[in-house]
Design an enzyme around this catalytic site. Sequence first.
Site, short mmCIF file in Angstrom:
data_model
loop_
_atom_site.label_atom_id
_atom_site.label_comp_id
_atom_site.label_asym_id
_atom_site.label_seq_id
_atom_site.Cartn_x
_atom_site.Cartn_y
_atom_site.Cartn_z
N GLU A 137 0.81 -1.22 0.00
CA GLU A 137 0.00 0.00 0.00
C GLU A 137 0.85 1.28 0.00
O GLU A 137 0.63 2.19 0.80
CB GLU A 137 -0.97 -0.02 1.18
CG GLU A 137 -1.92 -1.21 1.12
CD GLU A 137 -2.89 -1.30 2.29
OE1 GLU A 137 -2.85 -0.43 3.18
OE2 GLU A 137 -3.68 -2.26 2.32
N GLU A 175 -6.03 -10.32 -2.50
CA GLU A 175 -6.98 -10.28 -1.38
C GLU A 175 -8.40 -10.17 -1.93
O GLU A 175 -9.05 -9.14 -1.80
CB GLU A 175 -6.66 -9.11 -0.44
CG GLU A 175 -5.26 -9.14 0.14
CD GLU A 175 -4.97 -7.97 1.07
OE1 GLU A 175 -5.93 -7.36 1.59
OE2 GLU A 175 -3.78 -7.66 1.28
#
Length: 591
Positions: free
Chosen positions: A423, A523
Amino acid sequence: MKKKIQCQWPGLKVSGETNHRAAGSIMAAFALLGLPLGSAVADTSGVSHQVTISNDWSSGYCAALTVTNNNSAAVSGWQIDMDVDGTISSLWNAGWTQDGDVVHVTGSGQYETLKAGESTSQIGFCVNRSSGSDNSGGSSSDDNSSGSSSSGGLAVNGDVEDGLTNWSSTSGDVKRTTQDSHHGAASVLISNRSASWHGITFQPETLSSGKKYDVSVWVKLAPGESDTTLILTGKRTDDSDTSTTNEYTRITTATVSDYEWTELKGTYSQSGTPFQHFIIESDSDSVSYYADDFTVEAAGDADGSGSSTSGDTNKFVGNITTSGSVRSDFSSYWNQITPENEGKWGSVEKTRDVYNWSGIDAVYQYAKSHHIPFKQHTFVWGSQYPSWITSLSASEQAAEIEEWIQDFCTRYPDVDIIDVVNEATPGHAPASFAKSAFGDDWIIKSFKLARKYCPKATLVLNDYNVLSWHTDKFIEMAKPAVQAGVVDAIGLQAHGLEDISTSTLKTNLEKVAALGLPIYISEYDVAETDDQTQLDVFKAQFPLFYNSDAVAGITLWGYVDGKTWRDGTGLIYDDGTQRPAMKWLMNYLGK
């Protein structure tokens, strides 16, 4: 089909009769050398362009397009023309139209006007190769000269040039149409379907028991139909056991649209009762669609199972731990594992120099004993890191980051995949402590440390919202590390995609694929408490990821209801009862 191709280049001339793929290879070679394609067509005065292919596979490629204003003044309304080897499937950050092999690209949005000396950096495109068709709209005297397909192997009239010979349906109206075709003059159209099993059938020549066959057909939805999944199935004649449906073998599926042709391609193994026909069907009861260019080729001896799963059997579909543990049913469903929280730095070293490896130990040993890939999540992330790291000096932070990575790799030398940086897109959760430690190139330095201490692992740059809203921001962030050669793969978290169209997902996936690295869907979940809605989303999205050449593996983020990160994403209940989406997924994967 052959066409006359003439390419001119300083010091090079290629002229004569050559096939379309060869011409495409020449153009691709130019692009790989950093040379502009389509030089024979004039661009706007003083504006030049360069195409650099970043990802090339058998049926297509993705490339970056750099447009440069070489004038001494700004240019608005510019246009460049470039040759492509096939049909554009997506092009971003510019306007475009295609005429045969020539694509006309025009300035729009942020690049509508180019300043003097300015070059674009965010224009790219992906192409579906045309498998020998010339895209010119013309015809050749040696094309479709007989009623049977010369290249279809055991699929006589797979190109629909001899009426409906060998084509039929299980139910619904089937006709030969010249309204659209993948290649040649016609295709098959089915309409007036009222059940999922209503589909187009194709009867090849005799398939031998104990043999396997490569099967392919091109499909497209009728105009106005919404994107949906089409399925290619092999059907044997019914056996004496009426309680089972093992005569049906699902070969592959794909998400299909009404604006481009999509290939359904897989391998079928024949055993048991004699082969009857192939079926092109859909879980959508009423959708109408075309089929064309059916081919069946012998592919050697079968493995004796008589079954085939869709997609690439080397592509894992994994999951994560459940509340810090591995459930006893895990290996029944999944063939890759990621610790949900146990591998995060803040979980392992909450107190400086005091390690708790117990959580990772259990997951790592499970993976090794079950011979499935272990993925570490994560090394460097601006969340769930040890709080003490922020109070250290820059040099101490750098030393601690290196120590953390070194100690992990020493303990787990056979880790398969690592989310090295998580991220890092601005506005997400970049690790400020790593930037403090290493400066602006903290991402590259983090990857270099991971490579130093975990030399055998696949190193991943992982992030969220890339498939939905922040695609370009992610690519801009990722490019320096990718171009530095330190990143092995891209990880795309896939939360919150329930309302994202498959066409948007496909376009954004292709944009990321243009970076030239394998992609892990890292994910994935579908947060829908309504069973039917969750099922519909899975049917639309999962095949898109699973059948993509760019995707190397998929990890779902939890599967037990009430024990997942996002509410409504569970696929089974605690007692093992499966929700409809899980039943569909297991059937799709051949489990």
